[in-house]
Write an enzyme that holds these catalytic residues in place. Sequence first.
Site, PDB file in Angstrom:
ATOM      1  N   TYR A   1     -13.228  10.143 -14.653  1.00  0.00           N
ATOM      2  CA  TYR A   1     -11.699   9.917 -15.275  1.00  0.00           C
ATOM      3  C   TYR A   1     -11.129  10.743 -16.089  1.00  0.00           C
ATOM      4  O   TYR A   1      -9.802  11.197 -16.072  1.00  0.00           O
ATOM      5  CB  TYR A   1     -11.432   8.463 -15.810  1.00  0.00           C
ATOM      6  CG  TYR A   1     -11.354   7.428 -14.841  1.00  0.00           C
ATOM      7  CD1 TYR A   1      -9.914   7.081 -14.391  1.00  0.00           C
ATOM      8  CD2 TYR A   1     -12.436   6.773 -14.228  1.00  0.00           C
ATOM      9  CE1 TYR A   1      -9.884   5.944 -13.588  1.00  0.00           C
ATOM     10  CE2 TYR A   1     -12.033   5.745 -13.110  1.00  0.00           C
ATOM     11  CZ  TYR A   1     -10.914   5.434 -12.776  1.00  0.00           C
ATOM     12  OH  TYR A   1     -10.682   4.289 -11.873  1.00  0.00           O
TER      13      TYR A   1
ATOM     14  N   GLU B   1     -13.583  -1.774 -12.635  1.00  0.00           N
ATOM     15  CA  GLU B   1     -14.628  -1.248 -11.913  1.00  0.00           C
ATOM     16  C   GLU B   1     -16.086  -1.470 -12.329  1.00  0.00           C
ATOM     17  O   GLU B   1     -16.994  -1.789 -11.436  1.00  0.00           O
ATOM     18  CB  GLU B   1     -14.246   0.281 -11.581  1.00  0.00           C
ATOM     19  CG  GLU B   1     -13.054   0.372 -10.918  1.00  0.00           C
ATOM     20  CD  GLU B   1     -12.491   2.012 -10.866  1.00  0.00           C
ATOM     21  OE1 GLU B   1     -13.274   2.699 -11.466  1.00  0.00           O
ATOM     22  OE2 GLU B   1     -11.676   2.158 -10.578  1.00  0.00           O
TER      23      GLU B   1
ATOM     24  N   GLN C   1     -13.361   3.602   5.129  1.00  0.00           N
ATOM     25  CA  GLN C   1     -13.394   2.369   4.951  1.00  0.00           C
ATOM     26  C   GLN C   1     -13.094   1.615   6.306  1.00  0.00           C
ATOM     27  O   GLN C   1     -11.906   1.679   6.772  1.00  0.00           O
ATOM     28  CB  GLN C   1     -12.285   1.744   3.737  1.00  0.00           C
ATOM     29  CG  GLN C   1     -13.211   2.548   2.498  1.00  0.00           C
ATOM     30  CD  GLN C   1     -11.917   2.499   1.297  1.00  0.00           C
ATOM     31  OE1 GLN C   1     -10.849   2.761   1.351  1.00  0.00           O
ATOM     32  NE2 GLN C   1     -12.634   2.611   0.004  1.00  0.00           N
TER      33      GLN C   1
ATOM     34  N   VAL D   1      -5.542  -2.133  15.964  1.00  0.00           N
ATOM     35  CA  VAL D   1      -7.076  -2.256  15.162  1.00  0.00           C
ATOM     36  C   VAL D   1      -6.487  -3.090  14.030  1.00  0.00           C
ATOM     37  O   VAL D   1      -7.735  -3.222  13.303  1.00  0.00           O
ATOM     38  CB  VAL D   1      -7.589  -0.989  15.051  1.00  0.00           C
ATOM     39  CG1 VAL D   1      -6.733  -0.239  14.037  1.00  0.00           C
ATOM     40  CG2 VAL D   1      -8.963  -1.042  14.838  1.00  0.00           C
TER      41      VAL D   1
ATOM     42  N   THR E   1      -9.067  -6.367  13.266  1.00  0.00           N
ATOM     43  CA  THR E   1     -10.273  -6.495  12.789  1.00  0.00           C
ATOM     44  C   THR E   1     -10.604  -7.457  11.590  1.00  0.00           C
ATOM     45  O   THR E   1     -11.131  -8.248  11.839  1.00  0.00           O
ATOM     46  CB  THR E   1     -11.037  -5.179  12.400  1.00  0.00           C
ATOM     47  OG1 THR E   1     -10.156  -4.380  11.589  1.00  0.00           O
ATOM     48  CG2 THR E   1     -11.036  -4.435  13.524  1.00  0.00           C
TER      49      THR E   1
ATOM     50  N   PHE F   1      -2.983  -2.630   3.854  1.00  0.00           N
ATOM     51  CA  PHE F   1      -2.773  -1.363   4.527  1.00  0.00           C
ATOM     52  C   PHE F   1      -4.074  -0.503   4.679  1.00  0.00           C
ATOM     53  O   PHE F   1      -4.993  -0.887   3.909  1.00  0.00           O
ATOM     54  CB  PHE F   1      -2.018  -0.417   3.402  1.00  0.00           C
ATOM     55  CG  PHE F   1      -0.599  -0.697   3.013  1.00  0.00           C
ATOM     56  CD1 PHE F   1       0.395  -0.225   4.013  1.00  0.00           C
ATOM     57  CD2 PHE F   1      -0.103  -1.424   2.171  1.00  0.00           C
ATOM     58  CE1 PHE F   1       1.702  -0.570   3.732  1.00  0.00           C
ATOM     59  CE2 PHE F   1       1.035  -1.942   1.772  1.00  0.00           C
ATOM     60  CZ  PHE F   1       1.878  -1.333   2.949  1.00  0.00           C
TER      61      PHE F   1
ATOM     62  N   PRO G   1      -4.146   4.407   1.895  1.00  0.00           N
ATOM     63  CA  PRO G   1      -3.471   4.255   0.710  1.00  0.00           C
ATOM     64  C   PRO G   1      -2.303   3.297   0.967  1.00  0.00           C
ATOM     65  O   PRO G   1      -1.489   3.155   1.890  1.00  0.00           O
ATOM     66  CB  PRO G   1      -2.878   5.723   0.540  1.00  0.00           C
ATOM     67  CG  PRO G   1      -3.743   6.721   1.202  1.00  0.00           C
ATOM     68  CD  PRO G   1      -4.142   5.832   2.269  1.00  0.00           C
TER      69      PRO G   1
END
Length: 405
Positions: free
Chosen positions: A95, A137, A207, A277, A280, A397, A400
Amino acid sequence: MLSEHTIGIIKSTVPVLEVHGVAITKRFYQMLFSNHPELLNVFNHINQKQGKQPTALANVVYAAAANIDQLEKIIPVVKQIAHKHRSLGITADQYPIVGKNLLAAIKDVLGDAATDDIIQAWAEAYGVIAQVFIDVEAEMYEAAENAEGGWRGFRSFVVTRKVQESDAITSFYLVPEDGKAISGFLPGQYVTVKANIPGQSYTHMRQYSLSDKPGLPYYRISVKREDDSEVKPGGIVSQYLHHQVSEGDVLDITAPAGGFTLNLEDARPVVLISGGVGLTPMISMLNTIVEQAPERKVSFIHAARNSRAHAMKQAVEELAKTNSNVTVQWCYSQPTEEDRLQQSFDKEGYITADWLKGIVPNKDAAYYFCGPIPFMRQVHQSLHGIGVPQADIHYEFFGPKGSLD
């Protein structure tokens, strides 16, 4: 805590960010990768070239500036991004690197307009915003590692089956190489695949949604092969998976992550709408409902070019035959002659508000959708067109975050 003086300065930059935000974030990524090329092992190069990542970051910076005095408003956005950061292995010590290059980009793009007071205020604000991400996180890393069958970072999985689902989509069944348990997940979540591709200078990470229900001894991802075209370059990782990865090969993946998940406590009917797709995560949701909530009515609506591009059609139709709570509808934009002869689809063209109005059970339902951005915009508009409240509309989405306006 930020002072009122600092908050005032940050608020004053909001109109500037609205105009110059994308220019700043584009310059930021140029500086970041020039100063720290090792981070090219983390970021999606295609999203950089297409401008998706700079635009997404610009939107986040703008939202943070506009809500700097009440950052709790952007926590949902923070959590969505934090899921992706956790699945990519972003660490707290990265960061400050990001902050240094972001401030340099602001100064570089705005020139003399970026006064010392503005840069100092943004340095303070960035520290506060970054800490919000770091804290969220850290909780996600801990939860992923401490879950039953969970782990931190990447873990090696063997491809035990590779199944072609359509002309462009192939499923990969993944079992842990160490033979130990795997963590559960929520339907709709994804894993990150780390690919070390021969001939590539950097590691590539992507991903992919988990395309089967939780509780199985394997994970399944179903990947669309993105071929090269005149409009955009092909998918480096998807082509690698399709053409070079075989049964018996090993892939490194992260524990499941993601905030786009099916609410299993909602007993109302659910409508799952997908394009290409984008089916999924919907397949994962459908399979989970059939197993865990067999009384819950579910409408499965899928749009594809035609039957050749339609993955997992037979599996979904079998579920509909054996489960009275499941109905299916197919929408083909370019049906083949065989499709017409066999009447293998329900609507030709695209999903519209009028069509949805005639096939969904009622407006009082939960709606989930995923697919290409133009498809998602049309579905979003159509759902509003039939009066579905925004609170009942959920979407994801691939890549991004974009805009559906």
